[in-house]
Design an enzyme around this catalytic site. Structure first.
Site, PDB file in Angstrom:
ATOM      1  N   ASP A 245       0.778  -1.280  -0.060  1.00 61.44           N
ATOM      2  CA  ASP A 245       0.014   0.034  -0.112  1.00 61.44           C
ATOM      3  C   ASP A 245       0.826   1.304  -0.221  1.00 61.44           C
ATOM      4  OD1 ASP A 245      -1.901  -1.965   0.479  1.00 61.44           O
ATOM      5  OD2 ASP A 245      -1.995  -1.781   2.625  1.00 61.44           O
TER       6      ASP A 245
ATOM      7  N   GLU B 102     -11.403  -1.258  -3.699  1.00 62.74           N
ATOM      8  CA  GLU B 102     -10.585  -0.707  -2.668  1.00 62.74           C
ATOM      9  C   GLU B 102      -9.413   0.423  -2.996  1.00 62.74           C
ATOM     10  OE1 GLU B 102      -9.216  -3.906  -0.241  1.00 62.74           O
ATOM     11  OE2 GLU B 102      -7.790  -4.520  -1.624  1.00 62.74           O
TER      12      GLU B 102
END
Length: 352
Positions: free
Chosen positions: A48, A221
């Site tokens: 991420d 997401e």
């Protein structure tokens, strides 16, 4: 007899000379020109990844799971040589004491803000978004003030929050469930009155409905805003990160539109980056963007993302941070191309 021996010797020497001369000479090896170039990954374990550049420095964050760390460097392609600074560790108890995911660092109204997801004692259903604030010019210094939970509309499960200022309005996007019981992960959006206060209702702008968004199970997401020309894009990650089919999808809207209206957004029918499962790249996703100075006033646009170096490695710490430049299509949408192999050299961002 002696003459015959001499003739045989001359014949043998002649044959040997002919055989040797027919052996091809290998071409000289041309060394790879690596001057001004780099190879991915920029960090070997960095799920991420998030990058922002300001005042000549790149600031980088990624999921560690148990704290918030910031890297600071002038040379993003040499990020691995930078030493991260831990700016926050979670409390021993409370709603934000575990599973610290997908932190993002933003500079808004002269201050720094970190948005991160966390839960209460490992109970996933309690995942919510939280905010920290720092008035220092350098986010690796100064004091981080805990602004607490970002109370998003309906107060449901929420991760992967991000923000953009457009037309004087702060707009927040995140990934969430319809309820706290699981199911498909959707992309929601709402307005903010300030960096830590939401207003109005949440609006679902994307849900996993296409086959490539439902590998493993349905997931939208990691939304990221990208503004270019008269368009604003939300580039998001689709499908379960535990599969090698994780990929990037895209929503688009006009910059003049009401962004908190579902009808403002149009979904691209196909992935815009990946899915890609080959060689050294599996499960590409959870991206961010930055620009480098470029030349003649034209900035360079860069895509940052994570991927696994081998198949079947899922949502673990094998995910490395990678980056590559991208361009723009004739219709104004981003052209990300294909993931670059770890064996391929890339020209360093301008200014390095």
């Amino acid at each position: 007899m002696k003459n015959c021996l001499i003739l045989l010797l001359l014949f043998a020497i002649g044959c040997k000379s002919k055989e040797e001369s027919s052996t091809p000479t290998p071409p000289p090896v041309t060394p790879v020109d690596t001057v001004g170039k780099f190879r991915n990954p920029i960090l070997s374990s960095a799920p991420d990844p998030w990058v922002i550049n300001k005042d000549g420095f790149y600031y980088v964050m990624h999921t560690t799971g148990n704290n918030l760390r910031i890297y600071k460097t002038r040379n993003i392609s040499r990020l691995a040589s930078a030493t991260p600074v831990t700016v926050w560790t979670p409390p021993a108890t409370g709603p934000n004491n575990r599973d610290i995911w997908a932190p993002e660092l933003h500079h808004i109204n002269g201050k720094w803000y970190i948005y991160y997801a966390a839960d209460n004692n490992g109970v996933d259903a309690t995942h919510r978004m939280f905010v920290l604030e720092n008035a220092s010019a350098d986010p690796t210094t100064g004091t981080w003030i805990d602004r607490g939970q970002l109370n998003l509309p309906e107060n449901k499960w929420a991760i992967d929050g991000t923000v953009v200022r457009l037309n004087g309005q702060l707009v927040y996007a995140w990934s969430g469930w319809e309820n706290d019981l699981g199911g498909s992960q959707n992309i929601y959006i709402c307005k903010l009155t300030n960096p830590y206060t939401a207003e109005g209702s949440r609006v679902r702008v994307s849900t996993p409905e296409l086959t490539w968004e439902k590998q493993g199970f349905g997931v939208n997401e990691g939304p990221q805003f990208l503004v270019h020309g008269g368009k604003v894009f939300i580039v998001y990650s689709a499908s379960f990160c535990g599969t090698d089919q994780y990929a990037l999808g895209q929503l688009s809207a006009d910059t003049t539109a009401n962004l908190v209206a579902q009808t403002a957004w149009t979904k691209s029918p196909n992935p815009v980056f990946g899915p890609y499962a080959s060689g050294t790249t599996y499960g590409v996703g959870h991206n961010s963007f930055f620009t480098a100075p470029g030349t003649a006033g034209a900035p360079e646009y860069w895509l940052v993302y994570h991927a696994n170096p081998a198949p079947g490695q899922g949502c673990a710490d094998f995910r490395s941070a990678r980056m590559q430049p991208f361009g723009w299509k004739a219709d104004g949408s981003p052209d990300f191309g294909s993931p670059v192999s770890l064996n391929e050299y890339i020209k360093r961002p301008s200014g390095e």
